[in-house]
Design an enzyme around this catalytic site. Sequence first.
Site, PDB file in Angstrom:
ATOM      1  N   HIS A   1      -6.571  -0.249  10.491  1.00 50.98           N
ATOM      2  CA  HIS A   1      -5.275   0.274  10.018  1.00 50.98           C
ATOM      3  C   HIS A   1      -4.531   1.134  11.039  1.00 50.98           C
ATOM      4  CE1 HIS A   1      -5.764  -1.323   6.080  1.00 50.98           C
ATOM      5  NE2 HIS A   1      -6.866  -0.627   5.822  1.00 50.98           N
TER       6      HIS A   1
ATOM      7  N   ASP B   1     -11.464  -7.912   5.845  1.00 51.33           N
ATOM      8  CA  ASP B   1     -11.421  -6.738   4.964  1.00 51.33           C
ATOM      9  C   ASP B   1     -10.428  -7.025   3.827  1.00 51.33           C
ATOM     10  OD1 ASP B   1     -12.041  -3.518   5.158  1.00 51.33           O
ATOM     11  OD2 ASP B   1     -10.039  -3.874   4.318  1.00 51.33           O
TER      12      ASP B   1
ATOM     13  N   HIS C   1      -8.097  -5.262   2.871  1.00 53.08           N
ATOM     14  CA  HIS C   1      -6.759  -4.768   3.221  1.00 53.08           C
ATOM     15  C   HIS C   1      -6.236  -5.417   4.499  1.00 53.08           C
ATOM     16  CE1 HIS C   1      -8.820  -1.458   0.978  1.00 53.08           C
ATOM     17  NE2 HIS C   1      -7.682  -1.521   0.288  1.00 53.08           N
TER      18      HIS C   1
ATOM     19  N   ASP D   1     -14.897  -4.527   0.968  1.00 55.57           N
ATOM     20  CA  ASP D   1     -14.084  -4.068  -0.173  1.00 55.57           C
ATOM     21  C   ASP D   1     -13.480  -5.251  -0.921  1.00 55.57           C
ATOM     22  OD1 ASP D   1     -12.620  -4.398   2.145  1.00 55.57           O
ATOM     23  OD2 ASP D   1     -11.724  -2.397   2.128  1.00 55.57           O
TER      24      ASP D   1
HETATM   25  C1  SP5 Z   1     -10.703   0.512   6.141  1.00 54.15           C
HETATM   26  C2  SP5 Z   1     -10.147   0.440   4.739  1.00 54.15           C
HETATM   27  O1  SP5 Z   1     -10.633  -0.346   3.931  1.00 54.15           O
HETATM   28  N1  SP5 Z   1      -9.186   1.314   4.397  1.00 54.15           N
HETATM   29  C3  SP5 Z   1      -8.558   1.247   3.127  1.00 54.15           C
HETATM   30  C4  SP5 Z   1      -7.888   2.506   2.727  1.00 54.15           C
HETATM   31  C5  SP5 Z   1      -7.120   2.372   1.457  1.00 54.15           C
HETATM   32  N2  SP5 Z   1      -6.704   3.637   0.956  1.00 54.15           N
HETATM   33  C6  SP5 Z   1      -5.633   3.716  -0.005  1.00 54.15           C
HETATM   34  C7  SP5 Z   1      -5.858   2.961  -1.260  1.00 54.15           C
HETATM   35  C8  SP5 Z   1      -4.762   3.261  -2.268  1.00 54.15           C
HETATM   36  C9  SP5 Z   1      -5.246   3.052  -3.671  1.00 54.15           C
HETATM   37  N3  SP5 Z   1      -4.508   3.810  -4.631  1.00 54.15           N
HETATM   38  C10 SP5 Z   1      -5.209   3.973  -5.878  1.00 54.15           C
HETATM   39  C11 SP5 Z   1      -4.776   5.178  -6.610  1.00 54.15           C
HETATM   40  C12 SP5 Z   1      -5.518   5.469  -7.929  1.00 54.15           C
HETATM   41  N4  SP5 Z   1      -6.875   5.147  -7.973  1.00 54.15           N
HETATM   42 ZN    ZN Z   2     -10.208  -2.192   3.443  1.00 47.35          ZN
END
Ligand code: SP5
Ligand code: ZN
Length: 371
Positions: free
Chosen positions: A181, A221, A223, A308
């Site tokens: 990211h 991943d 994301h 994930d």
């Molecule tokens: C490396 C990696 O997998 N990073 C991912 C980081 C994601 N972080 C933000 C996710 C936002 C989810 N929002 C949920 C809010 C209420 N549970």
């Molecule tokens: Zn991720």
Amino acid sequence: MLVLHDPTTLLHQTVELLGAKLQPALECPERLQSILKSLESPESPHELRKLTVADTGTDKSDRLIQYLHSTHAKDYLEHLETAHKLWVDQGLIKEDESVLAECFPLQASSGNASRLRQPPKDVFARAGFYAFDMSSGLAKHTWDAILASANLAIEATDILVQTSNAAERSILALCRPPGHHCDTKKTGGYCYVNNAILAVHALRSFPASSNNTKIAVLDLDFHHGNGTQDYFYESRDTLYVSIHGKDEYPYYTGFEDETGAGNGEGFNVNLPLDVGSSIEEYLEKVDVMVAKTKDFNPNFLVVSLGFDTFMLDPLGKFQIDTEDYATIGKRVRSAINGVPAAILLEGGYVVDRLGINLLSFLKGWEEGENS
Ligand code: SP5
Ligand code: ZN
């Protein structure tokens, strides 16, 4: 498979703002402990090799710093290295607390464009200048872990280019923190230094590499790897292909119409997949990913591997179970067999299943290697 691990990567531990709550980051040391436990179990056929930046010697640690400076901004790296101590020295946080962003730069508009490129004087504001979200705190040992994580990615590429041993045609680096990211000057999504960018850079910098060494980055991943995409967006020597949750974090990238620009047009492939998708739907995207990669005919693969995508993951929303990782690993590796591959760990947050999910993936990958 040869698996590289540096115990220093376990030292990073911070907080994040998630769902309007400040909490210990889901990207925690226990993730790696779960993986180590599985790799150290008698049933694991894999070779776990421990290494640290210090044992790689001065030449290699100088090279690590040099690679970091050619892929990330100097002032950004300095911030990552020094901010925690600065905040502690100024009495802003306690030693066991983290530097965290609080104010982000505005969008550029008339008059402020050049100011947006200058780090602000205010210490708190500076943390926001070098971040795009609030999930990438800087704690006491964060910098040491960042260096260790980056070093594992580079060491994996070193072994890949030098080995003639077929058993070392794929190497897994247990990177932590993850990397896909962050870009060259902003942390985000638990990422500080982009290990996949560094691996590509290292593969290209190897003396025997030719100028047109082709490298495919496959991002598995949940994301979208916005930082990696961004870095190679105008490059035709580096293909970036990603399968990720549609309309999910990081929200502003990962769309199908982001296909690359300039010389890199056609060399960026985003395969967003609806949340709730099954393994069958996921494998359809994997087939597109491997077809694009085979057309590209790379000399090396860099795999950004996240777990994930697992059905129980708090941040992921696919219906993928433990045994499916063997299918995914085999599907990818049997299609692009024999191309040297550096596999780098990214996300995955169901701590007690990470180890078995990883073993499942590696089993499938090795079956694919030998098929
Ligand atoms: C490396 C990696 O997998 N990073 C991912 C980081 C994601 N972080 C933000 C996710 C936002 C989810 N929002 C949920 C809010 C209420 N549970
Ligand atoms: Zn991720």
